[in-house]
Design a protein around this motif. Structure first.
Motif, PDB file in Angstrom:
ATOM      1  N   UNK A   6      41.445  23.464  29.427  1.00  0.00           N
ATOM      2  CA  UNK A   6      40.789  22.703  30.540  1.00  0.00           C
ATOM      3  C   UNK A   6      39.569  23.398  30.690  1.00  0.00           C
ATOM      4  N   UNK A   7      38.548  22.464  31.193  1.00  0.00           N
ATOM      5  CA  UNK A   7      37.153  22.956  31.563  1.00  0.00           C
ATOM      6  C   UNK A   7      37.249  23.769  32.853  1.00  0.00           C
ATOM      7  N   UNK A   8      36.393  24.787  33.183  1.00  0.00           N
ATOM      8  CA  UNK A   8      36.544  25.389  34.317  1.00  0.00           C
ATOM      9  C   UNK A   8      35.275  24.860  35.176  1.00  0.00           C
ATOM     10  N   UNK A   9      35.486  24.768  36.516  1.00  0.00           N
ATOM     11  CA  UNK A   9      34.668  24.030  37.375  1.00  0.00           C
ATOM     12  C   UNK A   9      33.265  25.010  37.417  1.00  0.00           C
ATOM     13  N   UNK A  10      32.093  24.320  37.540  1.00  0.00           N
ATOM     14  CA  UNK A  10      30.908  25.345  37.322  1.00  0.00           C
ATOM     15  C   UNK A  10      30.852  26.212  38.543  1.00  0.00           C
ATOM     16  N   UNK A  11      30.302  27.463  38.583  1.00  0.00           N
ATOM     17  CA  UNK A  11      30.460  28.434  39.647  1.00  0.00           C
ATOM     18  C   UNK A  11      31.804  28.990  39.682  1.00  0.00           C
ATOM     19  N   UNK A  12      32.875  28.399  39.178  1.00  0.00           N
ATOM     20  CA  UNK A  12      34.178  29.303  39.447  1.00  0.00           C
ATOM     21  C   UNK A  12      34.415  30.669  38.858  1.00  0.00           C
ATOM     22  N   UNK A  13      33.527  30.728  37.640  1.00  0.00           N
ATOM     23  CA  UNK A  13      33.516  32.161  36.876  1.00  0.00           C
ATOM     24  C   UNK A  13      33.038  33.122  38.015  1.00  0.00           C
ATOM     25  N   UNK A  14      32.090  33.093  38.709  1.00  0.00           N
ATOM     26  CA  UNK A  14      31.326  33.757  39.490  1.00  0.00           C
ATOM     27  C   UNK A  14      32.326  34.001  40.736  1.00  0.00           C
ATOM     28  N   UNK A  15      32.727  33.059  41.173  1.00  0.00           N
ATOM     29  CA  UNK A  15      33.928  33.372  42.397  1.00  0.00           C
ATOM     30  C   UNK A  15      34.955  34.173  41.827  1.00  0.00           C
ATOM     31  N   UNK A  16      35.659  34.084  40.587  1.00  0.00           N
ATOM     32  CA  UNK A  16      36.595  34.692  40.127  1.00  0.00           C
ATOM     33  C   UNK A  16      36.245  36.184  39.939  1.00  0.00           C
ATOM     34  N   UNK A  17      35.004  36.424  39.365  1.00  0.00           N
ATOM     35  CA  UNK A  17      34.381  37.744  38.984  1.00  0.00           C
ATOM     36  C   UNK A  17      34.434  38.502  40.379  1.00  0.00           C
ATOM     37  N   UNK A  18      33.920  37.691  41.367  1.00  0.00           N
ATOM     38  CA  UNK A  18      33.581  38.436  42.923  1.00  0.00           C
ATOM     39  C   UNK A  18      34.944  38.535  43.339  1.00  0.00           C
ATOM     40  N   UNK A  19      35.838  38.027  43.260  1.00  0.00           N
ATOM     41  CA  UNK A  19      37.260  38.090  43.636  1.00  0.00           C
ATOM     42  C   UNK A  19      37.856  39.465  43.112  1.00  0.00           C
ATOM     43  N   UNK A  20      37.825  39.454  41.887  1.00  0.00           N
ATOM     44  CA  UNK A  20      38.372  40.699  41.022  1.00  0.00           C
ATOM     45  C   UNK A  20      37.569  41.878  41.239  1.00  0.00           C
ATOM     46  N   UNK A  21      36.175  41.771  41.496  1.00  0.00           N
ATOM     47  CA  UNK A  21      35.118  42.942  41.695  1.00  0.00           C
ATOM     48  C   UNK A  21      35.651  43.484  42.988  1.00  0.00           C
ATOM     49  N   UNK A  22      35.856  42.538  43.955  1.00  0.00           N
ATOM     50  CA  UNK A  22      36.145  42.894  45.392  1.00  0.00           C
ATOM     51  C   UNK A  22      37.600  43.877  45.559  1.00  0.00           C
ATOM     52  N   UNK A  23      38.442  43.268  44.802  1.00  0.00           N
ATOM     53  CA  UNK A  23      39.671  43.896  44.811  1.00  0.00           C
ATOM     54  C   UNK A  23      39.761  45.056  43.951  1.00  0.00           C
ATOM     55  N   UNK A  24      38.925  45.108  42.947  1.00  0.00           N
ATOM     56  CA  UNK A  24      38.913  46.442  42.194  1.00  0.00           C
ATOM     57  C   UNK A  24      38.161  47.447  43.089  1.00  0.00           C
ATOM     58  N   UNK A  25      36.977  47.157  43.719  1.00  0.00           N
ATOM     59  CA  UNK A  25      36.383  47.946  44.535  1.00  0.00           C
ATOM     60  C   UNK A  25      37.065  48.618  45.670  1.00  0.00           C
TER      61      UNK A  25
END
Length: 454
Positions: A6-25
């Protein structure tokens, strides 16, 4: 063939990276606070003593082996694991993980045995100016650290698989076991065991991390059981990438060995000054570079599997720019506060004012690398997701040559601070090289890579 996912909504990649980066940080910040507190404990107990420098020399190779073997395996595994899970299902992904874990363990154990046999030959090369008693202690400490190589390597393998499942915070928190164990061991046992207290605590902490990560894997549907399923297409793919990534890691590790070996040629205390300063910079590199890198790795791989080049382009631009801006501010603050920071944190017990002055000079030179290193990690992860580890290898060769040449040039006039400055300068070349090639290999929208068809 374009993925049917299934396609990914535009911009959702950046949101997912941000969420993951925040958790890792957030998790990495807790670990680094514990590690910093551990450094205070170590500095107060051992200062820049011969015993500590012997330990630092002994600990260099285990750390490099973990990075070389397990991190290389992880970086080769993630793109293929994401593709297999996306296109062939969870059980095929489990088989690929089990096979890679078996290979990882075998290589870790074999490498540890080889290093044990040859320790009395290569440690004198790293610490060429150590006295005989100091050198012999380094060799014995190295033997004691060998189990930590295997445990830490296995834990690292578990963590990256959890990342592909969207689990970032707890795997990033697991390494806290080692600094906590050291902080407990030093006041309790250093009086009798001396620097060996750090060795025992390091091994115990790494074992706790394996148990912790293994339980998390089980909770997320993976079996932490090494098993060989034959040389499948995906296994061959991982093996091919692993070889190149491993060579790249060998070259990069050569730079670390060169730095410490050259620091050992300088007056006593130079090696520990380099390491202490590196610890401070390492906090920023791990919190910022490690967070973005860990978060981006599985998501870039997923974008590549889906042939979402516009998503890759957008994420590269956003995260490289954001990393450069934020880390420039961090580097500036660290440079301005270097002397105060070292004095407040390390100047206790055996660590005196002269030590503070030496370490702060090195810290200032090391801090210059922060924006370039962190931003380059975004491009580094993208190239690995594109399975262009060959470009990473060429970059490493260039940097090794630069490291040796710059060390020789700068250490004559600046001492150990010159070695730190050399590191910062070749980090700039890394950024330029990886940035250029990331944009160069990025396909046009709608284009599928030949090696991803299938």
């Amino acid at each position: 063939m374009t993925s049917s996912a299934a396609p990914v909504r535009k911009g959702s990649w950046d949101h997912r990276i941000l969420d993951a980066a925040t958790a890792v940080t957030a998790a990495a910040l807790v670990v680094k606070l514990a590690a910093t507190a551990k450094e205070f404990t170590v500095a107060e107990a051992f200062g820049r003593s011969d015993a500590l420098e012997s330990f630092l020399a002994a600990a260099l190779i285990p750390g490099l082996l973990i990075n070389l073997i397990s991190e290389s395996m992880n970086q080769a595994l993630v793109p293929s694991l994401m593709r297999v899970k996306e296109r062939e299902g969870r059980e095929s992904a489990q088989q690929l993980f089990s096979a890679s874990m078996l290979c990882n363990i075998v290589i870790l154990v074999a490498s540890s045995l080889v290093m044990a046999i040859s320790a009395r030959y290569f440690i004198p090369l790293i610490a060429s100016h150590f006295s005989t008693p100091k050198l012999n202690l380094a060799v014995r400490l190295f033997y004691g650290l060998l189990p930590a190589i295997v445990f830490s390597g296995i834990a690292s393998n578990f963590a990256v698989v959890l990342n592909t499942e969207g689990r970032f915070a707890m795997p990033a928190l697991a390494p806290i076991a080692t600094p906590l164990a050291i902080m407990v061991a030093i006041p309790l046992f250093s009086g009798e065991a001396g620097v060996w207290a750090i060795v025992y605590a390091t091994v115990i902490g790494s074992f706790i991390s394996v148990v912790w990560m293994g339980s998390m894997l089980k909770a997320n549907g993976y079996r932490a059981v090494p098993r060989w399923y034959g040389m499948t297409k995906s296994a061959r793919e991982v093996a091919a990438q692993y070889g190149v990534v491993l060579l790249s890691g060998l070259v990069a590790s050569g730079g670390l060995l060169v730095d410490q070996s050259m620091a050992a040629m300088l007056p006593a205390g130079s090696v520990s000054a380099l390491v202490y300063a590196g610890r401070f910079v390492g906090v920023a590199l791990t919190l910022l570079g490690g967070a973005a890198s860990s978060a981006a790795a599985p998501l870039f791989s997923e974008m590549v599997v889906r042939n979402d080049w516009s998503g890759c382009r957008r994420s590269l631009r956003i995260w490289a720019t954001a990393s450069a801006v934020v880390t420039s501010l961090v580097a500036g603050a660290l440079i301005l506060a270097a002397h105060l920071l070292v004095r407040l944190t390390l100047q206790h017990g055996a660590f005196g004012a002269q030590d503070t002055s030496a370490v702060s000079r090195v810290l200032i030179m090391y801090a210059l690398q922060i924006p370039f290193f962190v931003s380059s990690r975004v491009f580094y992860r993208f190239l690995l997701a594109m399975r262009r580890a060959d470009l990473v290898f060429y970059c490493g060769l260039l940097n090794l040559v630069l490291d040796v040449a710059l060390n020789l040039l700068l250490m004559r006039s600046m001492g150990v601070a010159g070695i730190a400055l050399a590191t910062s300068l070749w980090t700039v070349s890394t950024f330029v090289f990886l940035c250029y090639w990331s944009w160069k290999v990025l396909p046009c929208d709608g284009e599928a890579l030949p090696n991803l068809r299938g």
